[in-house]
Design a protein around this motif. Structure first.
Motif, short mmCIF file in Angstrom:
data_model
loop_
_atom_site.label_atom_id
_atom_site.label_comp_id
_atom_site.label_asym_id
_atom_site.label_seq_id
_atom_site.Cartn_x
_atom_site.Cartn_y
_atom_site.Cartn_z
N ILE A 53 0.65 -1.33 0.20
CA ILE A 53 0.04 -0.14 0.04
C ILE A 53 0.90 1.27 -0.08
CG2 ILE A 53 -1.74 1.31 1.43
CD1 ILE A 53 -2.88 -1.53 2.31
N LEU A 54 1.82 1.27 0.71
CA LEU A 54 2.97 2.54 0.71
C LEU A 54 3.89 2.56 -0.39
CD1 LEU A 54 3.37 2.09 4.73
CD2 LEU A 54 2.21 3.65 3.59
N GLY A 55 3.74 1.34 -1.03
CA GLY A 55 4.82 1.44 -2.24
C GLY A 55 6.08 1.04 -2.00
N CYS A 56 6.39 0.27 -0.75
CA CYS A 56 7.66 -0.16 -0.51
C CYS A 56 8.11 -1.58 -0.27
CB CYS A 56 8.28 0.75 0.46
SG CYS A 56 7.26 0.51 2.19
N ALA A 57 7.15 -2.35 -0.97
CA ALA A 57 7.15 -3.76 -0.80
C ALA A 57 8.10 -4.60 -1.65
CB ALA A 57 5.59 -4.31 -1.00
N PRO A 58 8.88 -5.63 -1.21
CA PRO A 58 9.61 -6.26 -1.91
C PRO A 58 9.19 -7.06 -3.15
CG PRO A 58 9.31 -7.25 0.09
CD PRO A 58 8.75 -6.03 0.16
N MET A 77 -3.02 -7.62 -4.52
CA MET A 77 -2.52 -6.44 -5.46
C MET A 77 -3.74 -6.19 -6.41
SD MET A 77 1.44 -7.64 -6.15
CE MET A 77 1.68 -6.50 -7.41
N ASP A 78 -4.23 -7.22 -7.05
CA ASP A 78 -5.32 -6.98 -8.03
C ASP A 78 -6.69 -6.29 -7.06
OD1 ASP A 78 -4.04 -8.28 -9.95
OD2 ASP A 78 -4.93 -10.11 -9.80
N LEU A 79 -6.98 -6.77 -5.97
CA LEU A 79 -8.28 -6.25 -5.17
C LEU A 79 -7.67 -4.67 -4.94
CD1 LEU A 79 -9.02 -8.94 -2.77
CD2 LEU A 79 -10.41 -7.84 -4.59
N PHE A 80 -6.39 -4.51 -4.52
CA PHE A 80 -6.10 -3.19 -4.21
C PHE A 80 -6.23 -2.26 -5.55
CE2 PHE A 80 -2.64 0.09 -3.30
CZ PHE A 80 -3.30 0.75 -2.08
N ALA A 81 -5.71 -2.64 -6.43
CA ALA A 81 -5.89 -1.97 -7.73
C ALA A 81 -7.18 -1.66 -8.36
CB ALA A 81 -5.21 -2.49 -9.06
N GLY A 82 -8.06 -2.48 -8.03
CA GLY A 82 -9.34 -2.06 -8.36
C GLY A 82 -9.95 -1.06 -7.34
#
Length: 88
Positions: A53-58, A77-82
């Motif tokens: 969510i914060l853009g710092c995931a490996p 990731m797909d759910l979050f993008a949606g």
């Protein structure tokens, strides 16, 4: 552990809007260290989700050795993008 609890633990607040770039970076670093040390799969996934969510995931290959965990992360990731792109 809830989202607000995680935010307070790593950033000292549930509202990231008031943080300086240095505070955001320091909290992200603490989050990354705990992610690397965590052994419980559910807690590890929660930490990774917050980092995503914060853009710092490996990358998934690095974060999760288990294919099922990688698939769960892809689903997240797909759910979050949606959520970020509401339907028109």
């Amino acid at each position: 552990m809830g989202f607000d609890d995680l935010m307070r633990r790593y950033f000292g607040t549930a509202d990231l809007g008031g943080l300086s770039p240095a505070e955001l970076e320091a909290g992200s670093e603490r989050l990354s260290v705990d992610f690397g040390l965590e052994t419980d799969p559910a807690r590890r996934f929660a930490l990774w989700a917050l980092m995503h969510i914060l853009g710092c995931a490996p990358d998934l290959d690095i974060a999760f050795k288990d294919p099922a965990e990688r698939n769960a992360a892809r689903d997240f990731m797909d759910l979050f993008a949606g959520m970020a792109d509401p339907p028109q």
